[in-house]
Motif scaffolding. Sequence first.
Motif, PDB file in Angstrom:
ATOM      1  N   ASP A 120       2.108  -9.900   0.413  1.00 37.10           N
ATOM      2  CA  ASP A 120       2.399 -10.890  -0.230  1.00 37.10           C
ATOM      3  C   ASP A 120       2.048 -11.218  -1.783  1.00 37.10           C
ATOM      4  OD1 ASP A 120       0.146 -12.025   1.106  1.00 37.10           O
ATOM      5  OD2 ASP A 120       1.817 -13.152   2.190  1.00 37.10           O
ATOM      6  N   ILE A 121       0.845 -11.262  -1.627  1.00 35.35           N
ATOM      7  CA  ILE A 121      -0.063 -10.989  -2.960  1.00 35.35           C
ATOM      8  C   ILE A 121       0.087  -9.675  -4.355  1.00 35.35           C
ATOM      9  CG2 ILE A 121      -1.122 -12.823  -2.016  1.00 35.35           C
ATOM     10  CD1 ILE A 121      -3.594 -11.175  -1.702  1.00 35.35           C
ATOM     11  N   GLY A 122       1.143  -9.110  -3.846  1.00 34.88           N
ATOM     12  CA  GLY A 122       1.374  -7.651  -4.874  1.00 34.88           C
ATOM     13  C   GLY A 122       1.140  -6.346  -4.294  1.00 34.88           C
ATOM     14  N   PRO A 123       1.054  -5.644  -4.651  1.00 38.78           N
ATOM     15  CA  PRO A 123       1.293  -4.524  -3.880  1.00 38.78           C
ATOM     16  C   PRO A 123      -0.340  -3.023  -4.283  1.00 38.78           C
ATOM     17  CG  PRO A 123       2.103  -3.840  -6.578  1.00 38.78           C
ATOM     18  CD  PRO A 123       1.904  -5.510  -6.170  1.00 38.78           C
ATOM     19  N   VAL A 124      -0.834  -2.580  -3.038  1.00 41.15           N
ATOM     20  CA  VAL A 124      -2.035  -1.853  -2.899  1.00 41.15           C
ATOM     21  C   VAL A 124      -1.506  -0.723  -3.958  1.00 41.15           C
ATOM     22  CG1 VAL A 124      -3.769  -0.765  -1.862  1.00 41.15           C
ATOM     23  CG2 VAL A 124      -2.816  -2.977  -1.198  1.00 41.15           C
ATOM     24  N   ASP A 125      -2.021   0.013  -4.800  1.00 47.25           N
ATOM     25  CA  ASP A 125      -1.692   1.048  -5.514  1.00 47.25           C
ATOM     26  C   ASP A 125      -1.370   2.182  -4.648  1.00 47.25           C
ATOM     27  OD1 ASP A 125      -2.146   0.213  -8.367  1.00 47.25           O
ATOM     28  OD2 ASP A 125      -4.094   0.437  -7.517  1.00 47.25           O
ATOM     29  N   LEU A 126      -2.660   2.666  -3.456  1.00 47.37           N
ATOM     30  CA  LEU A 126      -1.408   3.995  -2.662  1.00 47.37           C
ATOM     31  C   LEU A 126      -1.894   3.638  -1.038  1.00 47.37           C
ATOM     32  CD1 LEU A 126      -3.518   7.272  -4.668  1.00 47.37           C
ATOM     33  CD2 LEU A 126      -1.267   6.078  -4.491  1.00 47.37           C
ATOM     34  N   MET A 127      -1.387   3.511  -0.083  1.00 43.57           N
ATOM     35  CA  MET A 127      -1.243   3.860   1.120  1.00 43.57           C
ATOM     36  C   MET A 127      -1.717   4.229   2.029  1.00 43.57           C
ATOM     37  SD  MET A 127      -2.495   1.215   3.670  1.00 43.57           S
ATOM     38  CE  MET A 127      -1.863  -0.150   3.476  1.00 43.57           C
ATOM     39  N   CYS A 128      -2.650   5.410   2.509  1.00 50.77           N
ATOM     40  CA  CYS A 128      -2.887   6.593   3.124  1.00 50.77           C
ATOM     41  C   CYS A 128      -3.458   6.404   4.557  1.00 50.77           C
ATOM     42  CB  CYS A 128      -4.084   7.386   2.686  1.00 50.77           C
ATOM     43  SG  CYS A 128      -3.767   7.327   0.446  1.00 50.77           S
ATOM     44  N   ARG A 129      -3.588   7.735   5.176  1.00 54.24           N
ATOM     45  CA  ARG A 129      -4.130   7.678   6.461  1.00 54.24           C
ATOM     46  C   ARG A 129      -5.338   8.851   6.120  1.00 54.24           C
ATOM     47  NH1 ARG A 129       0.115   5.510  10.711  1.00 54.24           N
ATOM     48  NH2 ARG A 129      -1.602   5.241  11.950  1.00 54.24           N
TER      49      ARG A 129
ATOM     50  N   ILE B 286      -5.659   4.181   4.952  1.00 57.84           N
ATOM     51  CA  ILE B 286      -6.476   3.401   3.528  1.00 57.84           C
ATOM     52  C   ILE B 286      -6.004   2.810   2.186  1.00 57.84           C
ATOM     53  CG2 ILE B 286      -8.556   4.374   2.376  1.00 57.84           C
ATOM     54  CD1 ILE B 286      -9.051   4.939   5.705  1.00 57.84           C
ATOM     55  N   ALA B 287      -6.325   1.617   2.271  1.00 53.37           N
ATOM     56  CA  ALA B 287      -6.084   0.886   1.306  1.00 53.37           C
ATOM     57  C   ALA B 287      -6.925   1.479   0.412  1.00 53.37           C
ATOM     58  CB  ALA B 287      -5.961  -0.409   0.857  1.00 53.37           C
ATOM     59  N   VAL B 288      -6.240   2.240  -1.165  1.00 55.89           N
ATOM     60  CA  VAL B 288      -6.677   2.821  -2.362  1.00 55.89           C
ATOM     61  C   VAL B 288      -6.267   1.753  -3.344  1.00 55.89           C
ATOM     62  CG1 VAL B 288      -6.835   4.475  -4.134  1.00 55.89           C
ATOM     63  CG2 VAL B 288      -6.868   5.383  -1.242  1.00 55.89           C
ATOM     64  N   GLU B 289      -7.408   1.198  -4.141  1.00 56.62           N
ATOM     65  CA  GLU B 289      -6.767   0.775  -5.608  1.00 56.62           C
ATOM     66  C   GLU B 289      -7.521   1.323  -6.640  1.00 56.62           C
ATOM     67  OE1 GLU B 289      -5.503  -2.502  -8.040  1.00 56.62           O
ATOM     68  OE2 GLU B 289      -4.882  -2.095  -6.255  1.00 56.62           O
ATOM     69  N   ILE B 290      -6.676   1.714  -7.779  1.00 58.63           N
ATOM     70  CA  ILE B 290      -7.214   2.743  -8.249  1.00 58.63           C
ATOM     71  C   ILE B 290      -7.167   1.835 -10.070  1.00 58.63           C
ATOM     72  CG2 ILE B 290      -6.215   4.278 -10.188  1.00 58.63           C
ATOM     73  CD1 ILE B 290      -4.224   5.207  -8.122  1.00 58.63           C
ATOM     74  N   LYS B 291      -8.381   1.859 -10.641  1.00 54.84           N
ATOM     75  CA  LYS B 291      -8.768   0.959 -12.013  1.00 54.84           C
ATOM     76  C   LYS B 291      -9.267   2.234 -12.906  1.00 54.84           C
ATOM     77  CE  LYS B 291      -8.001  -2.854 -10.234  1.00 54.84           C
ATOM     78  NZ  LYS B 291      -6.071  -3.547 -10.773  1.00 54.84           N
ATOM     79  N   ARG B 292      -9.062   1.758 -14.418  1.00 60.50           N
ATOM     80  CA  ARG B 292      -9.617   2.763 -15.744  1.00 60.50           C
ATOM     81  C   ARG B 292     -11.067   2.645 -15.440  1.00 60.50           C
ATOM     82  NH1 ARG B 292     -11.019   1.474 -20.009  1.00 60.50           N
ATOM     83  NH2 ARG B 292     -10.962  -0.530 -20.432  1.00 60.50           N
TER      84      ARG B 292
ATOM     85  N   ALA C 263     -12.704  -6.584  -9.281  1.00 58.95           N
ATOM     86  CA  ALA C 263     -11.366  -4.961  -8.785  1.00 58.95           C
ATOM     87  C   ALA C 263     -11.131  -5.251  -7.292  1.00 58.95           C
ATOM     88  CB  ALA C 263     -11.592  -3.899  -9.467  1.00 58.95           C
ATOM     89  N   VAL C 264     -12.739  -5.169  -7.227  1.00 53.07           N
ATOM     90  CA  VAL C 264     -13.691  -5.217  -5.455  1.00 53.07           C
ATOM     91  C   VAL C 264     -13.120  -6.716  -4.812  1.00 53.07           C
ATOM     92  CG1 VAL C 264     -16.033  -5.143  -4.725  1.00 53.07           C
ATOM     93  CG2 VAL C 264     -15.890  -3.710  -6.264  1.00 53.07           C
ATOM     94  N   GLU C 265     -12.841  -7.815  -5.756  1.00 50.32           N
ATOM     95  CA  GLU C 265     -12.697  -8.709  -5.201  1.00 50.32           C
ATOM     96  C   GLU C 265     -10.843  -8.881  -4.772  1.00 50.32           C
ATOM     97  OE1 GLU C 265     -13.810 -11.570  -4.690  1.00 50.32           O
ATOM     98  OE2 GLU C 265     -15.853 -11.253  -5.424  1.00 50.32           O
ATOM     99  N   GLN C 266     -10.038  -8.056  -5.850  1.00 49.99           N
ATOM    100  CA  GLN C 266      -8.716  -7.609  -5.633  1.00 49.99           C
ATOM    101  C   GLN C 266      -8.590  -7.134  -4.901  1.00 49.99           C
ATOM    102  OE1 GLN C 266      -6.874  -6.001  -9.360  1.00 49.99           O
ATOM    103  NE2 GLN C 266      -4.627  -5.714  -7.563  1.00 49.99           N
ATOM    104  N   LEU C 267      -8.747  -5.978  -4.339  1.00 49.49           N
ATOM    105  CA  LEU C 267      -8.791  -5.300  -2.964  1.00 49.49           C
ATOM    106  C   LEU C 267      -9.124  -6.007  -2.324  1.00 49.49           C
ATOM    107  CD1 LEU C 267      -8.117  -2.593  -1.960  1.00 49.49           C
ATOM    108  CD2 LEU C 267     -10.040  -0.971  -2.973  1.00 49.49           C
ATOM    109  N   THR C 268      -9.684  -6.667  -1.794  1.00 43.38           N
ATOM    110  CA  THR C 268     -10.856  -7.492  -0.745  1.00 43.38           C
ATOM    111  C   THR C 268     -10.171  -8.321  -0.063  1.00 43.38           C
ATOM    112  OG1 THR C 268     -13.049  -7.528  -1.531  1.00 43.38           O
ATOM    113  CG2 THR C 268     -12.471  -8.956   0.422  1.00 43.38           C
ATOM    114  N   ARG C 269      -8.744  -8.999  -1.400  1.00 46.74           N
ATOM    115  CA  ARG C 269      -7.622  -9.986  -0.678  1.00 46.74           C
ATOM    116  C   ARG C 269      -6.194  -8.794  -0.242  1.00 46.74           C
ATOM    117  NH1 ARG C 269      -9.437 -12.122  -5.857  1.00 46.74           N
ATOM    118  NH2 ARG C 269      -8.023 -10.830  -7.051  1.00 46.74           N
TER     119      ARG C 269
END
Length: 230
Positions: free
Chosen positions: A137-146, A153-159, A165-171
Amino acid sequence: MRLIVARCEVSYAGRLSTVLPEAVRLLMLKPDGTFMVWADGGGSNVKPLNWMVAPTVIEEEAGEDGSLRRLLVRKRGQEDRLEVSIAQVLSDVEHELDALATLEKEGLERELQELLADAPQWCGEGLRLVRREWPTDIGPVDLMCRDGDDEWIAVEIKRVGTIDAVEQLTRYLERIRQDPALGSCRGVLAAQTIKPQARVLAAARGIDCVEVDPAVLRGEREPDLTLFAA
């Protein structure tokens, strides 16, 4: 989308109690149940005065003349509630908006997402992709894996992996873990370059960091050999 401009008073009860005194405000009711109260405050800090995200239950009450007099918005399964007492309705209209189109990632971040979706094992041994753009509800996670143990496992991808970016993934993880079935979900920050400060913060949050090389992912060159490589 329903937009109501009304002179109203807004009270909130939940983790705390607040009251917005009577004034002319914009009430926005989205089809998914999200409810927002807006004022014309101006400035760069543009956000609603109060809001409640879906899923919600919205109840309406009308006066003897049939005009809207009260809105009650409740959060499903929680005690949070917004009550809007309406003195005068100035406008009440509905508009059908186009279907939501996800903003495309541009440049390297978008390419990295596509490449890692095809080869999620670069983000961790044994990972397999479940879904790209996993919604929260605050935005999409780039990849959701197992992983190999079937853990999420939630994967956030950045250049470039930064503290932000860490704070974003924490949220994202906080929202994902609210689902009991995903309560043990771990996070991985994948980037071409990860800042040292971001690595420190990620380690403190239990988030893994992975640096990826687009050229290797594209198959344009071999990965660098490690000390223990055969």
